[in-house]
Design an enzyme around this catalytic site. Structure first.
Site, PDB file in Angstrom:
ATOM      1  N   ASP A  10       0.852  -1.185   0.000  1.00  0.00           N
ATOM      2  CA  ASP A  10       0.000   0.000   0.000  1.00  0.00           C
ATOM      3  C   ASP A  10       0.888   1.236   0.000  1.00  0.00           C
ATOM      4  O   ASP A  10       1.664   1.457   0.934  1.00  0.00           O
ATOM      5  CB  ASP A  10      -0.905  -0.019   1.243  1.00  0.00           C
ATOM      6  CG  ASP A  10      -2.039   0.986   1.157  1.00  0.00           C
ATOM      7  OD1 ASP A  10      -2.199   1.602   0.089  1.00  0.00           O
ATOM      8  OD2 ASP A  10      -2.761   1.152   2.160  1.00  0.00           O
ATOM      9  N   ASP A 104      -2.729   2.455  -6.179  1.00  0.00           N
ATOM     10  CA  ASP A 104      -1.735   2.537  -5.106  1.00  0.00           C
ATOM     11  C   ASP A 104      -1.673   1.324  -4.183  1.00  0.00           C
ATOM     12  O   ASP A 104      -0.987   1.362  -3.164  1.00  0.00           O
ATOM     13  CB  ASP A 104      -1.966   3.800  -4.267  1.00  0.00           C
ATOM     14  CG  ASP A 104      -3.339   3.828  -3.612  1.00  0.00           C
ATOM     15  OD1 ASP A 104      -4.223   3.053  -4.036  1.00  0.00           O
ATOM     16  OD2 ASP A 104      -3.526   4.610  -2.667  1.00  0.00           O
ATOM     17  N   GLU A 105      -2.366   0.241  -4.516  1.00  0.00           N
ATOM     18  CA  GLU A 105      -2.253  -0.942  -3.662  1.00  0.00           C
ATOM     19  C   GLU A 105      -2.501  -2.217  -4.453  1.00  0.00           C
ATOM     20  O   GLU A 105      -3.194  -2.216  -5.468  1.00  0.00           O
ATOM     21  CB  GLU A 105      -3.198  -0.865  -2.458  1.00  0.00           C
ATOM     22  CG  GLU A 105      -4.666  -0.807  -2.796  1.00  0.00           C
ATOM     23  CD  GLU A 105      -5.547  -0.857  -1.562  1.00  0.00           C
ATOM     24  OE1 GLU A 105      -5.250  -1.623  -0.630  1.00  0.00           O
ATOM     25  OE2 GLU A 105      -6.554  -0.122  -1.546  1.00  0.00           O
TER      26      GLU A 105
END
EC number: 2.7.7.7
Length: 365
Positions: A10, A104-105
């Protein structure tokens, strides 16, 4: 059942961190990516801003009140996607079992990996170091036997940290958590659990399967399993998109259907662009209406054929708009297309038998 080695990566305050990376003048300052206007929404906040209570999905006006010196920056999704692609290339150096959740993860299954490294903990450290080297950005990681625990663990030592929950520690780790820390337990569900005396994972584990199903429906079975470390969802490299849509929040409330059609025209155009880019089409059009009192209404229509053009999407959206009289002025409109042609031939995950025995084997982590 052999335990797996799952990593959840993350990125830390991703959008805000990218802006600070590209503009040195913003480093160390409280910034929010999004709009400062009355109807603006914060997409991401730097850690300097979070200290004042600013967070994503918060209105820009509230964020500004909480942090008067907050600096607003416009979103640049092309730039975020560019860096996200660089990060994903790093993931694929270690495994092909990569399941992105957003820009983003992502989840990575490194049980068997391209480096032949038996330690998921060391792999996570390497990945975070490479991300820092290639992009200049920090990432956090959670490592454990399944996606559920790994996701919780990735938030444990943020920012720029990681946590490994070893197989033999899983149940103890989960029992010690506040129930709000359980991924998927939102505010409403948490308040309902509080009424039943469920404040921690330990309290949850004391409840029988029958009790949880009776009070939480199908989710009850999920809660019963995950607090025992049982979560069988695999890392899926090719996630099947279920819907595609866009919405707009207006600077001023709208009460005229003619003005609403102008906005829906822009939204339908955006959806057509995204459908073309993703090479998909859908049968179900849903119109989302958020009124000035913040109540939300959805209206849907399912066709006998797939559509993907702006003209057809707008035609259906218009029918839905005039389907019934507006009860109030409108602050947001959205259109989504679901029942996509990507759903054809989709296989559902197999459910495990209730009497199956789950054994967590010790191995290098």
């Amino acid at each position: 059942m052999n335990a797996r080695k799952i990593i959840h990566i993350d990125m830390d305050a991703f959008y805000a961190s990218v802006e600070q990376l590209d503009n040195p003048e913003l480093r160390g300052k409280a910034i929010a990516v999004g709009g400062r206007s009355k109807r603006g929404v914060v997409s991401a906040a730097s850690y300097e801003a979070r200290k004042f209570g600013v967070k994503s999905a918060m209105s820009g006006a509230i964020a500004q009140r909480l942090c008067p010196h907050l600096i607003f920056v416009k979103t640049r999704f092309d730039r975020y996607r560019e860096i996200s692609q660089q990060i994903r290339k790093i993931f694929f150096e270690y495994t092909d079992l990569v399941e992105p959740l957003s820009l983003d993860e992502a989840y990575l299954d490194v049980t068997e990996n391209k480096k032949g490294n038996p330690s998921a903990t060391l792999i996570a450290e390497e990945i975070r170091a490479k991300i820092k080297e290639k992009t200049g950005l920090n990432a956090s990681a959670g490592i454990s036997i399944n996606k559920f625990v790994a996701k919780i663990a990735s938030d444990y030592n943020k920012p720029n940290g990681q946590k490994t929950v070893y197989p033999e520690e899983v149940e103890t780790f989960l029992q010690g958590l506040e129930i709000r820390k359980f991924h998927g337990v939102g505010k409403v569900t948490a308040e309902k659990m509080y009424r039943f005396g469920i404040f921690t994972g330990y309290n949850l584990k004391q409840k029988s399967l029958e009790f949880l199903v009776e009070n939480f429906g199908k989710s009850g079975t999920h809660y019963y399993n995950v607090v025992r470390g049982i979560h069988l969802s695999e890392v899926k490299p090719h996630r099947i998109r279920k819907s595609l849509g866009a919405e707009r929040t207006f600077a001023e409330n709208i009460s005229s259907e003619i003005f609403m059609m102008d906005r829906l025209n822009d939204i339908a155009e955006e959806i057509e662009r995204r459908l073309t880019k993703n090479k998909v089409a859908g049968k179900t059009v849903t119109l989302k209406i958020k009124y000035s009192d913040f109540s939300i209404q959805t209206r849907s229509k399912t066709l006998a054929y797939f559509i993907s053009t702006k003209a057809l999407i707008l035609e259906i959206a218009k029918d839905l708009l005039y389907q019934e009289k507006m009860k109030n002025s409108v602050r947001l409109l959205g259109i989504s297309l679901s029942n996509l042609n990507t759903d054809k031939g989709k296989k559902e995950e197999k459910n495990q038998n209730d009497d199956e025995i789950y054994v967590q084997l010790k191995f290098d982590f």
